[in-house]
Scaffold this motif. Structure first.
Motif, short mmCIF file in Angstrom:
data_model
loop_
_atom_site.label_atom_id
_atom_site.label_comp_id
_atom_site.label_asym_id
_atom_site.label_seq_id
_atom_site.Cartn_x
_atom_site.Cartn_y
_atom_site.Cartn_z
N LEU A 145 -1.14 -3.70 12.92
CA LEU A 145 -0.59 -4.37 11.74
C LEU A 145 0.89 -4.02 11.57
CD1 LEU A 145 -1.04 -6.00 9.12
CD2 LEU A 145 -1.64 -3.84 8.01
N PRO A 146 1.78 -5.02 11.56
CA PRO A 146 3.20 -4.72 11.32
C PRO A 146 3.40 -4.16 9.91
CG PRO A 146 2.90 -6.93 12.23
CD PRO A 146 1.54 -6.44 11.83
N ALA A 147 4.42 -3.31 9.78
CA ALA A 147 4.65 -2.66 8.49
C ALA A 147 6.14 -2.40 8.29
CB ALA A 147 3.88 -1.34 8.42
N GLY A 148 6.50 -2.23 7.03
CA GLY A 148 7.87 -1.85 6.68
C GLY A 148 7.83 -0.86 5.54
N ALA A 149 8.55 0.25 5.70
CA ALA A 149 8.69 1.25 4.64
C ALA A 149 10.04 1.02 3.96
CB ALA A 149 8.60 2.67 5.20
N TYR A 150 10.02 0.77 2.67
CA TYR A 150 11.26 0.46 1.96
C TYR A 150 11.50 1.49 0.85
CZ TYR A 150 8.18 -1.47 -1.68
OH TYR A 150 7.22 -1.61 -2.64
N ALA A 154 0.85 -1.19 0.00
CA ALA A 154 0.00 0.00 0.00
C ALA A 154 0.88 1.23 0.00
CB ALA A 154 -0.93 0.01 1.21
N VAL A 155 0.35 2.32 -0.51
CA VAL A 155 1.04 3.61 -0.50
C VAL A 155 0.60 4.37 0.73
CG1 VAL A 155 1.22 5.83 -1.69
CG2 VAL A 155 1.30 3.69 -3.00
N SER A 156 1.56 4.96 1.44
CA SER A 156 1.27 5.65 2.70
C SER A 156 1.61 7.13 2.59
CB SER A 156 2.08 5.04 3.85
OG SER A 156 1.96 5.83 5.02
N PRO A 157 0.61 8.00 2.39
CA PRO A 157 0.90 9.44 2.38
C PRO A 157 1.43 9.95 3.72
CG PRO A 157 -1.48 9.02 2.23
CD PRO A 157 -0.79 7.71 2.06
N PRO A 211 8.88 8.11 16.51
CA PRO A 211 7.88 7.35 17.27
C PRO A 211 6.95 6.64 16.30
CG PRO A 211 7.45 9.73 17.39
CD PRO A 211 8.77 9.56 16.71
N ASP A 212 6.74 5.36 16.49
CA ASP A 212 6.04 4.54 15.50
C ASP A 212 4.61 5.00 15.22
OD1 ASP A 212 8.18 2.91 14.99
OD2 ASP A 212 7.55 1.30 16.32
N PHE A 213 3.95 5.63 16.17
CA PHE A 213 2.56 6.00 15.93
C PHE A 213 2.42 7.05 14.83
CE2 PHE A 213 3.78 9.25 19.02
CZ PHE A 213 3.14 10.39 18.54
N LEU A 214 3.52 7.74 14.48
CA LEU A 214 3.47 8.74 13.41
C LEU A 214 3.37 8.11 12.02
CD1 LEU A 214 6.06 11.54 14.29
CD2 LEU A 214 3.57 11.70 14.25
N THR A 215 3.76 6.85 11.90
CA THR A 215 3.76 6.18 10.59
C THR A 215 2.98 4.87 10.67
OG1 THR A 215 5.92 5.20 11.13
CG2 THR A 215 5.92 7.23 9.81
N PRO A 216 1.67 4.94 10.88
CA PRO A 216 0.88 3.70 10.99
C PRO A 216 0.85 2.95 9.67
CG PRO A 216 -0.56 5.61 10.77
CD PRO A 216 0.83 6.15 10.92
N ALA A 217 0.67 1.64 9.75
CA ALA A 217 0.61 0.82 8.55
C ALA A 217 -0.54 1.28 7.67
CB ALA A 217 0.42 -0.65 8.93
N ALA A 218 -0.26 1.46 6.39
CA ALA A 218 -1.30 1.87 5.44
C ALA A 218 -1.89 0.63 4.77
CB ALA A 218 -0.71 2.81 4.39
N ARG A 219 -3.17 0.70 4.51
CA ARG A 219 -3.85 -0.34 3.76
C ARG A 219 -4.17 0.18 2.37
NH1 ARG A 219 -5.20 -0.97 9.05
NH2 ARG A 219 -5.24 -3.11 9.86
#
Length: 328
Positions: free
Chosen positions: A228-233, A17-20, A74-82
């Motif tokens: 939901l676990p996520a990774g930004a690559y 997914a794309v995360s704005p 802090p992880d809450f700033l970049t929540p997993a995008a669907r």
């Protein structure tokens, strides 16, 4: 080094997914370290002028303080995008973060450096100060990201289409082996060469993978026990993001098929979507579509569908023409 442990359900739950929100937050790193992010200098120059406007600087200050260079987020700033999520959806996600999670995520960043003044205030009053932080994200997206979002989105969508094809054709092993040089797939886990030292069991929740314009050196994991676990690559072909690649009338191929169609053939050695081609050539989407239809009818480009994306690519005949014209 980190390890992410997969069950069969986790492999089946890998999604893109794309995360704005990711791009909005991580863009602050580029502002703080333009040498490292030199590929984005055209955007950085514009964004810095935007941030100098007093009405923007004041409202964006909470975000600036939480995204200082070389500090953990802090992880809450970049929540997993669907899939299909827009910035408004992700702002709602962030606004709904429980106060104890805000505190936990802030404390987790301290090994990388002390909290900023706003970070300390947010730690003491997460419920009261989360709304101005969400407002800062909204303002920065509207002022600095939204004007270029169509261009960024096209590049990110093209990457998603490419990765989806890898997953369909070669399975999870091929996908993770080629996602980034720092990753290795060992059959039931991904090993990530990073400084985070996480040993994380996905526990059947799957993994959201978000291509990112502003992630540059490694995959950035967002691994929380209750979401939901996520990774930004790092996205592929980020060097093309701000370029324009039109063909010129002097191009031998342009004299045969026209300037617009020659520009597309020069770019279609690798698969691309209509939106991506419009971004890279400066043509309108409608104009690109017309040229692609003519090239397809002439047997010079092929098209294939990957999920909701249609990818175009040169046929062998087109490759011969491009090479004969000195273009490859």
């Amino acid at each position: 080094m980190s390890e992410l442990r997969f069950s069969l359900a986790d492999v089946a739950g890998v999604r893109f997914a794309v995360s704005p929100a990711n791009e909005t937050v991580m863009s602050m790193w580029a502002l703080g370290d333009p040498v490292r992010y030199a590929v984005h200098l055209p955007w950085i120059d514009r964004a810095r002028l935007t941030l100098r406007r007093p009405e923007v600087a004041d409202r964006v200050r909470p975000l600036v303080e939480l995204t200082r260079p070389r500090r953990w987020l802090p992880d809450f700033l970049t929540p997993a995008a669907r899939p299909g999520m827009e910035m408004t959806d992700q702002l709602d996600q962030i606004a709904a973060t429980p106060p104890d999670v805000v505190v936990q995520d802030l404390l987790a960043t301290i090994p990388r450096g002390p909290l900023s003044p706003f970070g300390q205030a947010l730690l003491a009053d997460p419920r009261g100060l989360l709304p101005p932080l969400v407002d800062a994200l909204r303002v920065w997206y509207d002022e600095a990201i939204a004007p270029d979002w169509t261009r960024m989105r096209a590049l990110l969508d093209a990457d998603v289409a490419h990765r989806a094809a890898q997953l369909a054709e070669g399975g999870a092993g091929r996908l993770f082996a080629q996602l980034h040089p720092s990753l290795r797939w060992l059959g039931d886990r991904v090993v990530s060469d990073d400084p985070f030292e996480r040993d994380f069991d996905l526990r059947g929740r799957g993994l959201a993978l978000n291509p990112s314009v502003f992630a540059d050196r490694r995959v950035l994991w967002n691994l929380l026990e209750d979401s939901l676990p996520a990774g930004a690559y790092p996205v592929r072909a980020v060097g093309t993001l701000w370029e324009r690649v039109p063909a010129t009338p002097g191009d031998p191929l342009a004299r045969v098929v026209g300037v617009g169609r020659a520009a597309l053939l020069h770019l279609l050695a690798a698969p691309a979507t209509t939106t991506d081609l419009a971004r890279r050539t400066g043509m309108s989407g409608g104009n690109v579509s017309q040229h692609l239809a003519a090239l397809h009818a002439a047997g010079l480009v092929s098209r294939s569908r990957r999920g909701r994306h249609v990818l175009y690519r040169n046929t062998e005949a087109a490759t011969v023409l491009v090479r004969a014209s000195g273009g490859g």
